[in-house]
Design an enzyme around this catalytic site. Structure first.
Site, short mmCIF file in Angstrom:
data_model
loop_
_atom_site.label_atom_id
_atom_site.label_comp_id
_atom_site.label_asym_id
_atom_site.label_seq_id
_atom_site.Cartn_x
_atom_site.Cartn_y
_atom_site.Cartn_z
N VAL A 300 -0.47 1.47 -10.14
CA VAL A 300 0.45 1.55 -9.01
C VAL A 300 0.70 3.00 -8.62
O VAL A 300 0.49 3.92 -9.42
CB VAL A 300 1.79 0.87 -9.33
CG1 VAL A 300 1.60 -0.62 -9.59
CG2 VAL A 300 2.48 1.53 -10.52
N SER A 301 1.12 3.20 -7.38
CA SER A 301 1.54 4.50 -6.87
C SER A 301 0.42 5.53 -7.03
O SER A 301 -0.71 5.29 -6.63
CB SER A 301 2.83 4.92 -7.57
OG SER A 301 3.46 6.00 -6.92
N ASN A 302 0.71 6.68 -7.67
CA ASN A 302 -0.35 7.67 -7.88
C ASN A 302 -1.48 7.11 -8.73
O ASN A 302 -2.65 7.45 -8.54
CB ASN A 302 0.22 8.92 -8.54
CG ASN A 302 1.06 9.75 -7.59
OD1 ASN A 302 1.01 9.57 -6.38
ND2 ASN A 302 1.84 10.67 -8.14
N GLY A 304 -2.42 3.99 -8.65
CA GLY A 304 -3.20 3.16 -7.74
C GLY A 304 -4.14 4.00 -6.90
O GLY A 304 -5.29 3.62 -6.66
#
Length: 704
Positions: A300-302, A304
């Protein structure tokens, strides 16, 4: 082409070893980038892979794990605390929010709810990836559950989110462990613990600390300073800290994909060392390799964004599919894609993280005072004059004085600031979190960290006058206490404010002081340092040497949109204020279609009433209103992983790109009713026309 292990065994028995252009052979060879590998076996009773022995109940408990000696926590204690804090930082662990029912350690891979604690036995392997300098030292961890099925081998990546350490995507790893897959983690060149320059102590690979000289090449991170440079820095700006993401001077984001791929290679090496046939002389056969092992890139996020970068860069064919949540995606310069919501073209899209974050840093503090924000989480607390109200009001005034706003009253300036964010790509649904992000100093923390990293600035450069330090109640830099420093590997998140570390404005007129409360020299106002915010913004929009360095670093991180025709699902919350959908997932979908055309297998699921911080939903007494407004995006990442796995194993079609329309829990803020299945419908195999996301040429159209 993939073939079962039984076929491989038969081929090897006939002397037909899998030696081909990809280098597959009978002997398992250690990748050249790997340092010393350590391993620990967990019995799934007293300790485990997923929860460090805490289980469902321990992860849910508001009481964090303790240390026998808080000033000298052991590696095992730090691991347990790091997993606890990382899991809770990413997931809502309240029962009303769905923990223990829709997701959590006690919920099986098939979705069955058990009464157990969900501990998972298996082996954990840890090593550095290094380039020989001892300065890269990216942490890699591979977990192999005892349920790993050698006849159906699989690997899932879980690259850390944010700027966290190696367990920073443990909630993604949970899906893989339950599925019986090996999980490949990496901190991607970031990390939670800093180099304390005053004591000259650094974190080791296991989170324990040592002096820089004692650590040598075994430091997880040490600022690249000579002894004389360190002495000078401590004399001029004492009691500062350096962090790996911000201050390694390596622009780690450009290599997030590479580090994720290395984690996969490490996983293959571990599996073969663990389960390959003993060939004698310490050698093992190579039974697992890309042709017979299913690999899904996820996080997820960075993290991802790192998974996307890894698949784009996967020249060795390691990865078979991708499932990510709320990814940070650096779009190409002049991406030439059009994003529409309904019939309305979104005027600004595809900007980079540093671009839209520095814009947010300028305007969000003032925007949080807007009448439109009344009733949103944290807004009432934020607006109290004794806390943030005066500071934010001053920010509004300073924006006006700089010609960045036109309105003349605070209320009108705040509304205009919110409109500036809207005009720059934020969806109206994201407005409900602006006060929270402003109060928690999210934008300045991210902007300072990424600006330093992208421009390869060192801690000694004090870019735009910023530094990191512990501070007194008055905000003055002070000695980092041993009690806060010792567990920082477990309690920090790699950016300030975190684990007692604050963002400091070195240029405040009366001397260095905590940035939030500082006065700007140009205005004479305590306006949350608009001078620093303007300097950070100029690194994106300017043309001086510093801006050129930063923009050159940004160009190293831009993605191509080519997912190599592999099955992929991206899930993103429409209400995300940190990584707005107009700058990330929406335009990337259009770019991928332009680049891959008919070969594209990317599906995009935009989830209404979902945002970036599921952990905030789990804080009903601290942030009431998140529980009544938002559903867990984590659940949809799990569903995306299910979909990609089913596609790869059985050929089941991925759900088409669509808007998934959820229903908030509602009720009283801070005491919302329990999440039900009606709140979180699954993506549809045949979505209604009004929910279907359309692609035409270079244009993506998102239903309103």
């Amino acid at each position: 082409m993939r073939f079962p292990l039984t076929a491989l065994a038969s081929a090897m028995a006939l002397g037909l070893t899998a030696c081909g252009s990809d280098g597959n052979g009978p002997v398992n060879e250690k990748p050249s980038f790997l340092g010393v590998v350590s391993s620990v076996e967990y019995d799934g009773v007293t300790n485990d892979l997923l929860s460090a022995g805490l289980g469902k109940s321990g992860l849910q408990s508001a009481v964090p794990p303790s240390y026998a000696n808080p000033l000298q926590p052991t590696a095992a204690e730090l691991r347990r605390a790091a997993i606890y804090n990382s899991y809770r930082g990413l997931v809502d662990t309240t029962a009303a929010g769905g923990y223990g029912t829709f997701y959590g350690p006690n919920v099986t891979a098939s979705g069955s709810v058990t009464t157990g604690e969900g501990l998972i036995a298996g082996g954990e392997y840890t090593a550095f990836s290094d380039d020989g300098s001892g300065l890269q030292n990216v942490t890699l961890v591979v977990q192999v559950p005892a349920t790993f099925d050698r006849d159906n081998p699989c690997i899932v990546t879980a690259t850390s989110s944010g700027s966290r350490g190696v367990y920073g995507a443990i909630s993604t790893g949970e899906w893989g462990l339950k599925k019986g897959c090996a999980v490949a983690y990496t901190d991607k060149g970031t990390g939670s613990a800093g180099h304390d320059l005053a004591s000259d102590t650094v974190p080791l690979i296991d989170g324990t600390r040592a002096t820089r000289s004692a650590a040598g090449s075994g430091a997880q991170f040490k600022a690249p300073l000579s002894a004389s440079e360190l002495q000078s820095l401590n004399a001029s700006t004492p009691n500062r800290l350096a962090f790996k993401h911000a201050h390694s001077q390596r622009n780690p984001e450009k290599d997030w994909g590479q580090y994720t791929l290395q984690a996969v290679e490490f996983a293959f090496y571990v599996l073969n060392q663990r389960l390959g046939a003993d060939l004698g002389g310490g050698q093992r056969s190579r039974a697992f390799f890309p042709d017979n092992t299913l690999v899904i890139a996820s996080s997820v996020s960075n993290g991802g964004g790192a998974a996307i970068a890894a698949l784009e860069q996967d020249s060795k064919g390691l990865i078979d599919g991708l499932a990510v949540g709320e990814p940070a995606i650096e779009m190409p310069r002049n991406a030439n894609v059009v994003v529409k919501r309904g019939s309305a073209v979104q005027g600004v899209n595809s900007r980079t993280l540093l671009d839209f974050t520095t814009h947010a840093h300028l305007y969000s503090a003032c925007a949080a005072l807007a009448p439109e924000m009344v009733g949103t989480p944290f807004q009432a607390t934020y607006a109290l004059p004794a806390v943030y109200g005066v500071l934010a009001t001053n920010r509004c005034s300073s924006l006006k004085a700089r010609g960045l706003l036109n309105a003349t009253t605070t209320a009108a300036q705040a509304s205009e600031s919110w409109q500036r964010l809207r005009d720059y790509g934020w969806e109206p649904e994201a407005g409900s979190q602006i006060a929270t992000l402003a109060g928690f100093e999210v934008a300045p923390a991210v902007a300072v960290t990424f600006a330093n990293a992208l421009g390869r600035f060192g801690v000694q450069d004090h870019l735009c006058g910023y530094s990191f330090a512990a501070t007194t109640a008055a905000g003055v830099p002070t000695v980092m206490s041993a009690a806060a420093l010792a567990p920082m590997y477990a309690t920090g998140n790699g950016v300030p404010p975190s684990a007692g570390v604050q963002l400091v404005n070195n240029k405040a007129p009366t001397g260095a002081v905590r940035d939030l409360f500082s006065t700007s020299p140009s205005t004479g106002l305590a306006d949350m340092n608009i001078d620093g915010a303007s300097c950070l913004r100029s690194l994106v929009t300017g043309v001086d040497a510093a801006a050129q360095r930063v923009n050159a670093g940004i160009d190293e991180t831009r993605r191509s949109g080519n997912l190599r025709g592999k099955p992929a699902v991206i899930v993103h919350g429409r209400s995300d204020p940190l990584l707005p959908v107009n700058h990330t997932s929406r335009p990337y979908l259009a770019l991928n279609k332009v680049v891959e055309g008919a070969n594209s297998q990317l599906s995009y699921l935009e989830v209404t009433n979902a945002q970036h911080f599921d952990g905030f939903i789990g804080l009903p007494t601290v942030l009431p209103g998140y529980d009544s407004r938002f559903v867990p995006l984590h659940l949809y990442l799990n569903r995306a992983l299910d979909s990609v796995y089913a596609k790869l194993k059985n050929g089941t079609a991925l759900p088409p790109s669509q808007v998934v329309r959820t229903t908030p829990r509602g009720g009283t803020a801070g005491a919302a009713p329990a999440l039900s299945a009606a709140n979180v419908p699954a993506p549809q195999a045949v979505p209604a026309e009004a929910d279907r996301i359309a692609l035409s040429g270079n244009t993506v159209t998102i239903p309103d």
